[in-house]
Design a protein around this motif. Structure first.
Motif, mmCIF file in Angstrom:
data_model
loop_
_atom_site.group_PDB
_atom_site.id
_atom_site.type_symbol
_atom_site.label_atom_id
_atom_site.label_comp_id
_atom_site.label_asym_id
_atom_site.label_seq_id
_atom_site.Cartn_x
_atom_site.Cartn_y
_atom_site.Cartn_z
ATOM 1 N N ALA A 204 0.826 -1.206 0.000
ATOM 2 C CA ALA A 204 0.000 0.000 0.000
ATOM 3 C C ALA A 204 0.862 1.259 0.000
ATOM 4 C CB ALA A 204 -0.932 -0.006 1.215
ATOM 5 N N ILE A 205 1.912 1.267 0.811
ATOM 6 C CA ILE A 205 2.791 2.433 0.865
ATOM 7 C C ILE A 205 3.510 2.624 -0.465
ATOM 8 C CG2 ILE A 205 4.787 3.440 2.024
ATOM 9 C CD1 ILE A 205 3.934 1.896 4.538
ATOM 10 N N ALA A 206 3.876 1.524 -1.117
ATOM 11 C CA ALA A 206 4.517 1.631 -2.434
ATOM 12 C C ALA A 206 3.561 2.228 -3.463
ATOM 13 C CB ALA A 206 4.996 0.255 -2.891
ATOM 14 N N ILE A 207 2.282 1.884 -3.367
ATOM 15 C CA ILE A 207 1.290 2.460 -4.279
ATOM 16 C C ILE A 207 1.166 3.962 -4.049
ATOM 17 C CG2 ILE A 207 -1.164 2.511 -4.853
ATOM 18 C CD1 ILE A 207 0.359 0.183 -6.070
ATOM 19 N N PHE A 208 1.198 4.385 -2.789
ATOM 20 C CA PHE A 208 1.192 5.815 -2.494
ATOM 21 C C PHE A 208 2.401 6.500 -3.130
ATOM 22 C CE2 PHE A 208 -1.782 4.933 1.067
ATOM 23 C CZ PHE A 208 -2.698 5.935 0.814
ATOM 24 N N SER A 209 3.549 5.834 -3.088
ATOM 25 C CA SER A 209 4.748 6.396 -3.696
ATOM 26 C C SER A 209 4.558 6.603 -5.188
ATOM 27 C CB SER A 209 5.938 5.468 -3.434
ATOM 28 O OG SER A 209 7.113 5.968 -4.017
ATOM 29 N N VAL A 210 3.970 5.622 -5.852
ATOM 30 C CA VAL A 210 3.701 5.753 -7.290
ATOM 31 C C VAL A 210 2.740 6.906 -7.552
ATOM 32 C CG1 VAL A 210 2.658 4.618 -9.278
ATOM 33 C CG2 VAL A 210 4.180 3.336 -7.786
ATOM 34 N N GLY A 211 1.696 7.018 -6.722
ATOM 35 C CA GLY A 211 0.739 8.107 -6.885
ATOM 36 C C GLY A 211 1.387 9.473 -6.753
ATOM 37 N N MET B 214 7.592 18.682 -3.758
ATOM 38 C CA MET B 214 7.115 18.053 -2.529
ATOM 39 C C MET B 214 6.553 16.658 -2.814
ATOM 40 S SD MET B 214 8.070 20.248 -0.457
ATOM 41 C CE MET B 214 7.478 19.382 0.983
ATOM 42 N N PHE B 215 5.853 16.521 -3.928
ATOM 43 C CA PHE B 215 5.308 15.207 -4.287
ATOM 44 C C PHE B 215 6.434 14.199 -4.529
ATOM 45 C CE2 PHE B 215 1.323 17.504 -5.713
ATOM 46 C CZ PHE B 215 0.533 16.954 -4.734
ATOM 47 N N TYR B 216 7.501 14.624 -5.181
ATOM 48 C CA TYR B 216 8.633 13.723 -5.410
ATOM 49 C C TYR B 216 9.317 13.356 -4.100
ATOM 50 C CZ TYR B 216 8.332 14.479 -10.455
ATOM 51 O OH TYR B 216 7.917 14.507 -11.753
ATOM 52 N N THR B 217 9.429 14.321 -3.199
ATOM 53 C CA THR B 217 10.019 14.031 -1.897
ATOM 54 C C THR B 217 9.166 13.032 -1.125
ATOM 55 O OG1 THR B 217 10.962 16.263 -1.834
ATOM 56 C CG2 THR B 217 10.861 15.051 0.248
ATOM 57 N N PHE B 218 7.841 13.228 -1.151
ATOM 58 C CA PHE B 218 6.936 12.289 -0.482
ATOM 59 C C PHE B 218 7.030 10.897 -1.115
ATOM 60 C CE2 PHE B 218 3.990 16.060 0.605
ATOM 61 C CZ PHE B 218 4.776 16.364 1.705
ATOM 62 N N ALA B 219 7.177 10.844 -2.447
ATOM 63 C CA ALA B 219 7.313 9.551 -3.124
ATOM 64 C C ALA B 219 8.562 8.822 -2.648
ATOM 65 C CB ALA B 219 7.363 9.754 -4.641
ATOM 66 N N GLY B 220 9.665 9.559 -2.514
ATOM 67 C CA GLY B 220 10.885 8.951 -2.015
ATOM 68 C C GLY B 220 10.746 8.451 -0.593
#
Length: 226
Positions: A113-120, A146-152
């Motif tokens: 689930a967390i990986a899916i959030f990263s993709v989103g 910020m979205f890229y940082t959250f994805a990482g």
């Protein structure tokens, strides 16, 4: 606007695309960890396994002699009968009792689930960057960073959850697995974290207005955002 700013944005975005590619490679592949079972002295084959966020794959392979009294199962790249199945909690119709018994189901679901959030987050950030290229909408670079940082951050959290899952599997007395090693999907996830997090911060710094370069300048003298 700083003449070098568009070039910096495009170079940073190119590196980010590499990070996103590694992120997708890690999520869709099944080589996060390789598991080796305990082996008997009088056997010539063993069943090793590798798994990812969604599937567990087992492989019956011939054992290799390491020494006069030591045997090892693998490496996993040797030819053998290969069988993959999705985890039961993702596809109730299939069976993967080995994983269900030896690990917490919550760990696997949480990591996926967390990986899916990263993709989103990565997709939304990419949309923002692409839109910023049109009509000089530079203000979209800040949310994109910020979205890229959250994805990482999300993918490295998923990595840690998976790492704890593997440790619980090895420590369990109900499992045949006694050794483990992380494989290339795991490395892709770690590399994507570094690229997305670092480049997300870099993109944020690039998108900020130019700071005063002389003592008599003020922030109001900086060129306005478009």
């Amino acid at each position: 606007m700083d003449e070098s700013k568009p070039l910096k944005v495009r170079l940073t975005f190119s590196v980010i695309l590499v990070g996103i590619s590694l992120l997708f490679a890690a999520i869709v592949t099944d080589h996060w960890a390789v598991l080796s079972p305990s082996v008997e002295k009088n056997t010539t084959t063993c069943e090793a396994a590798h798994f990812g966020l969604w599937r567990l794959c087992t492989k019956r392979i011939f054992m290799q002699e390491q020494g006069p009294k030591e045997k090892s199962c693998g490496p996993i790249s040797l030819p053998g009968d290969h069988n993959c199945s999705y985890f039961k909690h993702f596809t109730p119709g299939e069976t993967s009792e080995i994983f269900e018994v030896t690990t917490q189901k919550e760990y696997s679901i949480s990591a996926a689930a967390i990986a899916i959030f990263s993709v989103g987050f990565a997709i939304i950030g990419t949309i923002c960057v692409l839109l910023s290229f049109r009509k000089k909408r530079d203000y979209l670079l800040k949310p994109a960073s910020m979205f890229y940082t959250f994805a990482g951050l999300c993918i490295i959290i998923s990595v840690e959850v998976m790492r704890q899952s593997v440790k619980r599997m090895i420590d369990s007395k109900e499992t045949a697995w006694i050794k483990y090693s992380y494989s290339w999907s795991f490395a892709c996830a770690c590399a994507s974290f570094v690229l997305l997090f670092v480049c997300g911060i870099a993109l944020l710094l690039i998108s900020l207005p130019r700071f005063p370069q002389n003592p008599w300048e003020t922030c109001m003298d900086a060129e306005p955002e478009h």
